[in-house]
Design a protein around this motif. Structure first.
Motif, short mmCIF file in Angstrom:
data_model
loop_
_atom_site.label_atom_id
_atom_site.label_comp_id
_atom_site.label_asym_id
_atom_site.label_seq_id
_atom_site.Cartn_x
_atom_site.Cartn_y
_atom_site.Cartn_z
N LYS A 53 0.83 -1.20 0.00
CA LYS A 53 0.00 0.00 0.00
C LYS A 53 0.87 1.26 0.00
O LYS A 53 0.60 2.22 -0.74
N ARG A 65 -7.10 5.91 -5.97
CA ARG A 65 -7.45 5.83 -4.55
C ARG A 65 -7.23 4.40 -4.09
O ARG A 65 -7.64 3.45 -4.77
N GLU A 67 -7.40 1.61 -0.71
CA GLU A 67 -7.96 1.32 0.60
C GLU A 67 -7.57 -0.10 1.02
O GLU A 67 -7.35 -0.97 0.16
N THR A 68 -7.55 -0.32 2.32
CA THR A 68 -7.41 -1.66 2.86
C THR A 68 -8.70 -2.01 3.59
O THR A 68 -9.17 -1.23 4.44
N HIS A 69 -9.28 -3.13 3.25
CA HIS A 69 -10.48 -3.61 3.93
C HIS A 69 -10.13 -4.88 4.72
O HIS A 69 -9.32 -5.70 4.28
#
Length: 469
Positions: A53, A65, A67-69
């Motif tokens: 990331k 963009r 994101e980490t989920h």
């Protein structure tokens, strides 16, 4: 798109940034949950995700963009969106989790020790599949560097692929609205028959992995006292396996585990055999005097891609040679890895296999088969002319040879999921796992030049997709 500019851009970022970051990634023992049940406490997976990331963010790509989920009880997932023409979506896929260390690494090499040698980066996970997120973002970067129009792009990087992608369906449901309906899916987790051209995977076998256990006693007993009276758990396993496999030929016996080979795939097998010839089996580290299961390359390719085949990948209950005393052991367990044809309906296959092995146990032994993971196979839908032309042109531009297609012997569960969910999508399934790269085994390596060429090819396909939308 200027091919020379793409190649130059890709070369620069691989040499200056991707290879050093992959070296850091290889040092992280982030084994898939199946092999490291304490992955969350150990923290290695989160370290690998943070590394990837951070690298993506450092690229400062306009309109990107990341994101980490992380759903409760599940491995994390990286989700990336890149702004583009919203009339079409391209979905790109890879994974960060790794197989176990494995024994047998050459002196100076090791699973968590990155080594650069002769244009290859050795270490676990670099080629399978740590490079994917870096290649995907670098391909996007190369397209943007030329101000070429492109579709909206979504990148999914999971951390459970080597465990059968058990966590992925939950994330696909969670993010379904943001994923949309992809026109093109690009997967960078497959293989290549050589390092001289772009290889497009057209089929993947399904798999059933599980543990077969035979118990005969509540404790071990003196083998001199018991042999001839107590049947060996190992011998009973041999009897049970004869229900599944002909040990002399390797043929899988139940007809319900076979499927017909489509005529176009049969023609593809013959063409792949022509291209690769003896390299189909010469790439494996056979001992002197050892021979493959057949001499005809066509037969070997059919075995590898369209026929069910069985491997034995683990055991429990057998002490090592030093500790193995004169004891008739109470039980034996072995791990079965059964590959099944791409088009075979996988519904309840694990249940049917369980029934085959557990029913009517010899001598009344306690027999259990516990499936661990499994998934059906996959076959690519018919390739549209624009994609076929783009792939071949990209291979000519960056490899200097035309692209080719083949079936793979392994499994990528996500492809089957996507094929069912998006029946109208086109697929480019490719990768860097070529001869001797030895994914999952000792001395795994990433061929850096191939990584660069695949990245450049993907960049061209991304630009061509928008042109032909």
């Amino acid at each position: 798109m200027n091919s020379e500019q793409i190649a130059r851009s890709v070369d620069e970022i691989w040499d200056a940034s991707i290879v050093p970051t992959l070296q850091r990634y290889i040092r992280i023992p982030n084994q898939s949950p199946l092999f490291d049940p304490d992955w969350k406490q150990n923290g290695h997976m989160h370290e690998a995700v943070a590394l990837a990331k951070s690298w993506v963010e450092e690229q400062q790509i306009e309109g990107l963009r990341i994101e980490t989920h992380e759903l409760k009880g599940r491995t994390p997932l990286i989700f990336i969106e890149v702004d583009g023409d919203d009339s079409s979506t391209v979905l790109m896929y890879g994974h960060l989790d790794k197989q176990p260390a494995m024994v047998g690494w050459e002196a100076g090499l090791g699973p968590w020790t990155p080594v650069l040698r002769d244009g290859k980066l050795f270490g676990r996970g670099g080629a399978d599949d740590g490079y994917a997120i870096f290649a995907a973002i670098s391909a996007i970067r190369a397209v943007k560097a030329q101000n070429a129009p492109h579709s909206r792009i979504v990148v999914i990087i999971e951390c459970c692929e080597e465990s059968g992608s058990l966590d992925l369906p939950a994330y696909i449901e969670l993010l379904s609205d943001r994923i949309g309906t992809p026109r093109l899916v690009i997967c960078l987790d497959s293989g290549c028959g050589n390092y001289e051209q772009l290889w497009m995977t057209t089929s993947l076998r399904g798999s059933i992995v599980g543990n077969l256990t035979v118990e005969v006693l509540s404790e071990g007993v003196h083998s001199g006292d018991a042999s001839g009276i107590v049947p060996s758990s190992f011998r009973i396993i041999r009897i049970l396996l004869d229900r599944l496999e002909d040990a002399r030929t390797g043929l899988i016996l139940p007809e319900w585990l076979h499927a017909d080979v489509p005529p176009d795939r049969m023609a593809e097998v013959r063409e792949t055999a022509r291209i690769l010839g003896d390299e189909i089996y010469n790439k494996f580290p056979f001992l002197p005097g050892m021979t493959p299961m057949a001499t005809d390359p066509v037969e070997l390719l059919l075995n590898r891609t369209w026929r069910p085949m069985l491997s034995y990948t683990g055991q429990a209950g057998l002490p090592d040679l030093v500790q193995g005393g004169n004891v008739l052991r109470p039980k034996t367990s072995i791990k079965l890895s059964l590959r099944v044809p791409p088009t075979l309906d996988a519904t309840n296959l694990d249940g049917r296999l369980k029934s085959l092995l557990e029913s009517d146990p010899p001598y009344g032994a306690r027999v259990t088969f516990e499936p661990e993971k499994g998934a059906g196979g996959w076959e690519v839908p018919k390739v549209q002319p624009w994609l076929e032309k783009s792939i071949d042109s990209a291979s000519q531009n960056f490899f200097g040879k035309p692209a080719t297609t083949w079936g793979e012997g392994g499994s990528i569960p996500f492809m089957g999921m996507l094929g069912q969910r998006f029946p109208n999508a086109q697929f480019l399934i490719t990768g860097v796992l070529g001869p001797h790269s030895n994914a999952h085994g000792p001395n795994e390596f990433l061929d850096i030049r191939t990584g660069k060429n695949v990245t450049a090819c993907v960049a061209q396909v991304l630009a061509d997709e928008r042109t032909n939308a």
